[in-house]
Write a protein that holds these residues in place. Structure first.
Motif, PDB file in Angstrom:
ATOM      1  N   THR A 114     -34.168  37.453  11.965  1.00  0.00           N
ATOM      2  CA  THR A 114     -33.508  36.795  10.835  1.00  0.00           C
ATOM      3  C   THR A 114     -32.259  36.051  11.294  1.00  0.00           C
ATOM      4  O   THR A 114     -31.983  34.938  10.838  1.00  0.00           O
ATOM      5  N   ILE A 134     -36.864  31.726   2.826  1.00  0.00           N
ATOM      6  CA  ILE A 134     -36.868  32.926   3.661  1.00  0.00           C
ATOM      7  C   ILE A 134     -37.324  34.091   2.797  1.00  0.00           C
ATOM      8  O   ILE A 134     -36.786  34.305   1.712  1.00  0.00           O
ATOM      9  N   GLU A 136     -37.043  37.612   2.420  1.00  0.00           N
ATOM     10  CA  GLU A 136     -36.070  38.574   2.951  1.00  0.00           C
ATOM     11  C   GLU A 136     -36.686  39.919   3.324  1.00  0.00           C
ATOM     12  O   GLU A 136     -36.378  40.473   4.382  1.00  0.00           O
ATOM     13  N   SER A 139     -38.705  39.981   6.649  1.00  0.00           N
ATOM     14  CA  SER A 139     -37.957  39.523   7.817  1.00  0.00           C
ATOM     15  C   SER A 139     -37.036  40.638   8.281  1.00  0.00           C
ATOM     16  O   SER A 139     -36.590  41.453   7.471  1.00  0.00           O
ATOM     17  N   HIS A 148     -29.640  41.524  10.567  1.00  0.00           N
ATOM     18  CA  HIS A 148     -30.465  40.925   9.508  1.00  0.00           C
ATOM     19  C   HIS A 148     -29.572  40.437   8.364  1.00  0.00           C
ATOM     20  O   HIS A 148     -29.706  39.299   7.907  1.00  0.00           O
TER      21      HIS A 148
END
Length: 175
Positions: A114, A134, A136, A139, A148
């Motif tokens: 990330t 993205i 979340e 990831s 992250h």
């Protein structure tokens, strides 16, 4: 508008215990994108002895096939859909050509890291006029939750807080 799910660097060399929790979510996303007739592609980072990773930060991992291979859990989905890259961003010449030829206007990103590879690819996408999203909870960073979270913080500042979504939200928008 053509969309793609890009699964970033889900490789043996990056998949520490701090990252493995995302695997079921990534698989669910892959299966749902494929079922919806959407594109799914993968990136694979391959380091070299003369890279700045080695020269400047003294990081010499991900040079051997045992580390560069995509994790076993994702092997059934690969089917020659991998873009190799020698740096953080997915935007190699081959990937850029693919994006142009397929008129991709939105890239959903998941995978690792990330705070580096996903971050750089998202910003490169943003700067090319392609909408990055993205995912979340799909990831992570082998540097742990703090790395992250730092990546998510920077992404919100650089591409917009509305571009960070959870997998359920993405899947709901698709249906």
């Amino acid at each position: 508008m053509s969309e793609i799910l890009l699964v970033v660097d889900m490789q043996n060399g990056f998949m520490s215990e701090k990252c493995r929790h995302i695997i079921p979510t990534v698989i669910k996303l892959i299966e749902q994108f494929l079922a919806a007739g959407k594109l799914v592609k993968f990136t694979r980072f391959i380091n070299t002895a003369d890279s700045n990773y080695v020269k400047l930060i003294h990081w010499s991992r991900l040079m051997q096939e045992s580390e560069t291979s995509i994790i076993d859990e994702l092997q059934p989905y690969i089917n020659n859909n991998i873009f190799d890259k020698p740096y953080y961003s997915a935007f190699t010449q081959n990937f850029s050509n693919f994006i142009f030829l397929n008129k991709i206007s939105k890239i959903y990103l998941c995978g690792v890291e990330t705070d580096s590879c996903i971050l750089k690819t998202a910003i490169d996408s943003f700067e090319r006029g392609i909408e990055p999203v993205i995912i979340e909870d799909a990831s992570s960073s082998h540097g742990g939750q703090q790395a992250h979270d730092a990546g998510i913080f920077l992404l919100k500042r650089n591409i917009g807080k509305n571009q960070i979504k959870m997998s359920d939200e993405v899947l709901e928008e698709m249906s």
